[in-house]
Motif scaffolding. Structure first.
Motif, short mmCIF file in Angstrom:
data_model
loop_
_atom_site.label_atom_id
_atom_site.label_comp_id
_atom_site.label_asym_id
_atom_site.label_seq_id
_atom_site.Cartn_x
_atom_site.Cartn_y
_atom_site.Cartn_z
N ALA A 45 0.82 -1.22 0.00
CA ALA A 45 0.00 0.00 0.00
C ALA A 45 0.85 1.27 0.00
N THR A 46 2.09 1.20 0.47
CA THR A 46 2.95 2.37 0.51
C THR A 46 3.81 2.51 -0.74
N ALA A 47 3.51 1.74 -1.78
CA ALA A 47 4.30 1.75 -3.01
C ALA A 47 4.19 3.08 -3.73
N LEU A 48 5.31 3.48 -4.33
CA LEU A 48 5.38 4.72 -5.10
C LEU A 48 5.59 4.43 -6.58
N ALA A 49 5.44 3.16 -6.96
CA ALA A 49 5.61 2.73 -8.35
C ALA A 49 5.11 1.29 -8.45
N ASP A 50 5.08 0.75 -9.66
CA ASP A 50 4.72 -0.65 -9.86
C ASP A 50 5.81 -1.54 -9.30
N SER A 51 5.45 -2.73 -8.86
CA SER A 51 6.44 -3.67 -8.36
C SER A 51 7.15 -4.37 -9.54
N ILE A 52 8.36 -4.81 -9.27
CA ILE A 52 9.24 -5.42 -10.27
C ILE A 52 9.63 -6.81 -9.80
N GLU A 53 9.74 -7.74 -10.74
CA GLU A 53 10.23 -9.10 -10.43
C GLU A 53 11.67 -9.22 -10.86
N LEU A 54 12.49 -9.80 -10.00
CA LEU A 54 13.85 -10.18 -10.35
C LEU A 54 13.76 -11.62 -10.85
N VAL A 55 13.83 -11.81 -12.15
CA VAL A 55 13.65 -13.11 -12.78
C VAL A 55 14.98 -13.88 -12.75
N GLY A 56 14.92 -15.14 -12.35
CA GLY A 56 16.12 -15.98 -12.33
C GLY A 56 17.07 -15.67 -11.18
N LEU A 57 16.59 -14.97 -10.17
CA LEU A 57 17.43 -14.57 -9.04
C LEU A 57 18.06 -15.77 -8.34
N GLU A 58 17.29 -16.84 -8.19
CA GLU A 58 17.79 -18.02 -7.46
C GLU A 58 18.94 -18.72 -8.18
N GLU A 59 19.15 -18.42 -9.46
CA GLU A 59 20.22 -19.06 -10.22
C GLU A 59 21.55 -18.32 -10.11
#
Length: 135
Positions: A45-59
């Protein structure tokens, strides 16, 4: 954007221009699948922009440094809020955790530099004033 103390030739850079997101990584293994994408989930709720996914982070393997930079909307700050009360938050599975962050008021960006990968894959710029920054 640069990770202090690292040669630019050792840094893998990723951008998602349409969302105003950048990441830089220094790691022993940075897979081709790593990158940034818009998240399908609703941000805090306190976001100031759209959220982003870090794809492949676990690799990622043998991470030495990880820097995230996000553009935020200063008009989304609550009335009376300081424009320096902005941070990057990561969904760590138990909720949103704020990272130690630096705000660039001129560029309206917020960045965080870590010595390892973030504790989750979904990131967002949030208002971090008072108790409202974590959910």
């Amino acid at each position: 954007m640069a990770i202090p103390g690292y040669d630019s030739g050792d840094v893998a850079e990723y951008t998602l221009d349409r969302a105003g997101a950048r990441a830089e990584v220094v790691a022993g293994v940075v897979p081709d699948a790593f990158g940034l994408d818009r998240s399908a989930r609703d941000p805090t709720a306190t976001a100031l922009a759209d959220s982003i996914e870090l794809v492949g982070l676990e690799e990622l393997r043998a991470v030495e440094a990880f820097r995230i930079e996000l553009v935020y909307d200063p008009s989304a700050l609550p009335p009376g809020a300081s424009p320096t009360d902005v941070a990057i938050a990561v969904d760590d599975g138990d909720g949103w955790t704020r990272l130690e962050s630096t705000v660039d008021l001129e560029e309206t960006t917020v960045s965080a530099t870590l010595g390892d990968r973030p504790p989750g894959t979904t990131i967002v710029a949030v208002y971090a004033g008072g108790d409202a920054g974590e959910e």
